[in-house]
Motif scaffolding. Structure first.
Motif, PDB file in Angstrom:
ATOM      1  N   MET A 168       0.811  -1.190   0.000  1.00  0.00           N
ATOM      2  CA  MET A 168       0.000   0.000   0.000  1.00  0.00           C
ATOM      3  C   MET A 168       0.855   1.254   0.000  1.00  0.00           C
ATOM      4  O   MET A 168       0.341   2.343   0.102  1.00  0.00           O
ATOM      5  N   SER A 169       2.144   1.045  -0.054  1.00  0.00           N
ATOM      6  CA  SER A 169       3.002   2.208   0.038  1.00  0.00           C
ATOM      7  C   SER A 169       2.999   2.988  -1.268  1.00  0.00           C
ATOM      8  O   SER A 169       3.345   4.146  -1.311  1.00  0.00           O
ATOM      9  N   GLN A 170       2.592   2.297  -2.318  1.00  0.00           N
ATOM     10  CA  GLN A 170       2.668   2.916  -3.628  1.00  0.00           C
ATOM     11  C   GLN A 170       1.500   3.877  -3.856  1.00  0.00           C
ATOM     12  O   GLN A 170       0.357   3.561  -3.579  1.00  0.00           O
ATOM     13  N   TYR A 174      -1.297   5.288  -5.801  1.00  0.00           N
ATOM     14  CA  TYR A 174      -2.032   4.866  -6.990  1.00  0.00           C
ATOM     15  C   TYR A 174      -2.587   6.072  -7.710  1.00  0.00           C
ATOM     16  O   TYR A 174      -3.048   7.009  -7.079  1.00  0.00           O
TER      17      TYR A 174
END
Lengths: 255, 309
Positions: free
Chosen positions: B1-3, B5
Motif C-alpha cells: 500500500m506504500s505505492q 495509486y
C-alpha cells in the motif's frame, strides 16, 4: 461510439498472506518502525504495460498460456479491476461473460434466475420479461423454468445460462471460455446463437483455447504472454506464431 | 500500500458527467455499462459509485427481497417468522426484565420491543456490513458493479426486516396503548436518518474489513458488547433519575455511546415519550462526520476493494 482504449495499463495484485492481511502486522509495523521489510506487501504483476486500441466492429481473440493474463485483461476491460498504473477507457455498455454460473441462485426458479442474471448484465426487468419466451424456447427447458435451479442437471444449467447470456444486446461483449458441458446437438444451436450475439454486439473480446471457436467468432487476435501483449494482428498469423504451426493449414490436419 | 495509486487512470469512470441525467443512460441501467468520457476526480468517482449503485435499484431491490425469502424458503410461514421471533423475544424479555427491575410490564415490554427492533437494524448494518464484499466475492469478480450496489442491497434487507418487525409494534400498540401525539411522526425522519447512517456504516465496515479481515470478529464482538452498554433492556431515564446519585452519575456516561442517540430519536416518538433535541443533534453530527469519513475512504480505496477480496 463503442471503443476500448488501454494505455500502458499494468495490474499488480497485492498478495496478503494470513499475517499481513491482519491488523497485527500493520500495527506492529507502525510501532516498530520497520517499514522496509515488514510493511511491504508482495505483489504479482498480472498485466504489464498493456496498450490496446479497439474500435467498433473489432472481433478479437485472446490467446496465451494459462496465467498469461487473459482473464485479468478481460476484467480490466469490464471495469472489475482498475489498472494500478496506466489507464483504460471503455466506451459502451459492457457485458462480461466470464463464468456462466455466477449470479445464479440454486434456490430460486429458472425464471427468476433469468431475470436476475439479466439485471446483472445491465438489462432491465421489462427487457428480460420480453425475452423469457425466447429463452425458454432456446433452452427447451419448458416447465422446468418454474422449478428451483438446484433441480437442474449441469447441462440444463449451462443451457439456461447460455440462453440468458445470448439474449442480451451488449455493445461490448467480453467472453471468457468455459462454454462446454453441453450435448453436441445443443452446442450446434448455441453456436448459432453465439454467432448472432457477436454479430449484434459492437465489439468482441474472446479468450479461448479453442481454435475452432476462435475461427468462428474472431478475425484478429492478441497473444498474451506473462502479462504482456506479445503479438496483435490477424487471427491466423497470431495463432501461427503462438502455436508454431497453422492449425487451419492442410498439413496441420495430418499431424 | 506504500505505492501511490493514480486514480484518474482507472478503468471505470462510471458513465461520465456527459450522460448523467440523460434518458439513455438512466435507461441503460447497469454496472455493466461503462461510458467514460472526461477524466474524473477521485471524489466524483466516489459519488459516481453511490449514484451508479442507486441507478441499479431494480436489481438490489429484487436481491434484497430474494435474501429474505431465501432465509425462510420452504417454511410454511416464511418471512412471518421474522415477526414471530421478534414477538417471542420481546414478550419473554419484557416479562423477565419487568420482574427483575420491578417495572410494570406495560412500560418494560414496549421499551424492550422498540429497542430490539432498532438495535436489530443497527447491528445488522454493522455485522453484515463488515462481510458485505467478502460475501459477494463471486459476484464482484465476475460482474462489474458499484460497491454501493452490495451495500444498498444489505441495507434494504435490513429495512425489510425492520418492516416485518413493525407488525409486532402495531400489535403492541393495541395491547399497550402509548400516549402518541402528532409530533411522534418524527419517528419517520428518524428512521430515515438511521438508513442514511446504515449505508455509510456498512460501506465503511465493508471496505476496512475486506482489507483487514480481523476487523470482522472485532466489530462483531464490539457490537455484542454495545448491546449491553446501550439502554435497550435497561431503562435509561429510570437510571438517570435513580435516587442513588452514584448510579445516576454512572448512567450519564451512556451519553458517550453513539448508539444511545440513534435509539432514542426513534424510540421516544414510537413510545410517545418526550423527544430531546440533543439526541437529534448528535445523530446529525454523526451522519455528517460518518459520511465525510466514508467518502474519503471511498475516494482513496474504492478501486482497491476488488483487489483485496
Amino acid at each position: 461510439m463503442v471503443s476500448i482504449h488501454v494505455d500502458n495499463a499494468s495490474v499488480d495484485f497485492p498478495i496478503f498472506d494470513a499475517k499481513s492481511r491482519s491488523l497485527k502486522k500493520t500495527v506492529l509495523g507502525l510501532v516498530g518502525g520497520n517499514i522496509a521489510t515488514g510493511a511491504k506487501v508482495p505483489t504479482i504483476e498480472a498485466l504489464r504495460d498493456i496498450t490496446l486500441d479497439l474500435e467498433h466492429g473489432a472481433r478479437v481473440g485472446l490467446v496465451g498460456h494459462n496465467g498469461a493474463g487473459k482473464s485479468t485483461l478481460l476484467r480490466v476491460l469490464s471495469g472489475i479491476y482498475e489498472p494500478t498504473r496506466g489507464r483504460a477507457v471503455v466506451d459502451g455498455r459492457v457485458a462480461p461473460v466470464f463464468d456462466l454460473g455466477v449470479g445464479m441462485d440454486p434456490e430460486i426458479s429458472g425464471y427468476d434466475n433469468i431475470i436476475i442474471r439479466g439485471l446483472f448484465l445491465g438489462m432491465t426487468r421489462k427487457q428480460m420479461e420480453k425475452r423469457v419466451d425466447d429463452i425458454a424456447d432456446f433452452t427447451e427447458l419448458g416447465d422446468f423454468l418454474s422449478m428451483p435451479l438446484r433441480t437442474y442437471s449441469t447441462g440444463m444449467r449451462v443451457r439456461l445460462a447460455l440462453g440468458v447470456v445470448t439474449s442480451i444486446d451488449p455493445e461490448i461483449l467480453l467472453l471468457d471460455e468455459g462454454i462446454g458441458a453441453v450435448d453436441a446437438a445443443f452446442l450446434e444451436k448455441a453456436r448459432q446463437r453465439l454467432n448472432d450475439l457477436v454479430a449484434r454486439s459492437g465489439l468482441l473480446v474472446f479468450a479461448s483455447h479453442s481454435d475452432e471457436f476462435l475461427a468462428d467468432l474472431c478475425d484478429t487476435a492478441i497473444w498474451m504472454e506473462q502479462g504482456r501483449v506479445k503479438e496483435h494482428g490477424p487471427l491466423r498469423q497470431v495463432i501461427r506464431s503462438y502455436k508454431g504451426r497453422d492449425p487451419w493449414s492442410a498439413g496441420a490436419l495430418d499431424s | 500500500m506504500s505505492q501511490p495509486y493514480r486514480w484518474e487512470m482507472g478503468a471505470r469512470p462510471p458513465r461520465g458527467r456527459s450522460c448523467a441525467g440523460t434518458s439513455r443512460c438512466a435507461g441503460s441501467v447497469g454496472a455493466v455499462s461503462t461510458v467514460s468520457t472526461a477524466e474524473r476526480s477521485p471524489l466524483s468517482r466516489a459519488f459516481g459509485d453511490l449514484a451508479e449503485g442507486w441507478r441499479q435499484r431494480e436489481l438490489w431491490g429484487h436481491l434484497g427481497w430474494q435474501d429474505i425469502r431465501q432465509r425462510y424458503r420452504r417454511s410454511l410461514l416464511g418471512p412471518l417468522w421474522i415477526t414471530i421471533s421478534m414477538a417471542v423475544t420481546a414478550v419473554a424479555l419484557g416479562i423477565l426484565y419487568a420482574g427483575l427491575f420491578g417495572n410494570p410490564l406495560e412500560t418494560q415490554l414496549p421499551y424492550i420491543l422498540v429497542g430490539f427492533i432498532v438495535w436489530g437494524f443497527i447491528s445488522g448494518c454493522i455485522n453484515e456490513g463488515s462481510e458485505v464484499f467478502v460475501a459477494n466475492e463471486g459476484l464482484m469478480k465476475h460482474l462489474p458493479s458499484a460497491l454501493s450496489l452490495h451495500v444498498y442491497r444489505l441495507v434494504w434487507r435490513q429495512v425489510l426486516f425492520f418492516a416485518h418487525n413493525l407488525v409486532v409494534y402495531a400489535v403492541m400498540i393495541v395491547i399497550f396503548p402509548q400516549p402518541l401525539k402528532w409530533t411522534d411522526l418524527a419517528a419517520i425522519p428518524a428512521f430515515g436518518l438511521l438508513i442514511v447512517n446504515g449505508v455509510w456504516v456498512a460501506l465503511l465496515a465493508g471496505i476496512l474489513s475486506t482489507r483487514f479481515r480481523d476487523l470482522v470478529p472485532i466489530s462483531q464482538s464490539i457490537v455484542q458488547l454495545m448491546f449491553f452498554l446501550t439502554p435497550i433492556v435497561w431503562i435509561y431515564s429510570d437510571l438517570l433519575n435513580n435516587p442513588n446519585p452514584a448510579v445516576a452519575e454512572r448512567a450519564r456516561i451512556a451519553e458517550f455511546n453513539p448508539f444511545l442517540h440513534f435509539i432514542e430519536i426513534i424510540r421516544a416518538p414510537m413510545l410517545g415519550q418526550d423527544q430531546l433535541l440533543h439526541h437529534w443533534l448528535v445523530v446529525l453530527g454523526i451522519t455528517v462526520g460518518g459520511w465525510v469519513l466514508t467518502l474519503l475512504l471511498l475516494r482513496r480505496y474504492r478501486s482497491r476493494v476488488a483487489y483485496w477480496i
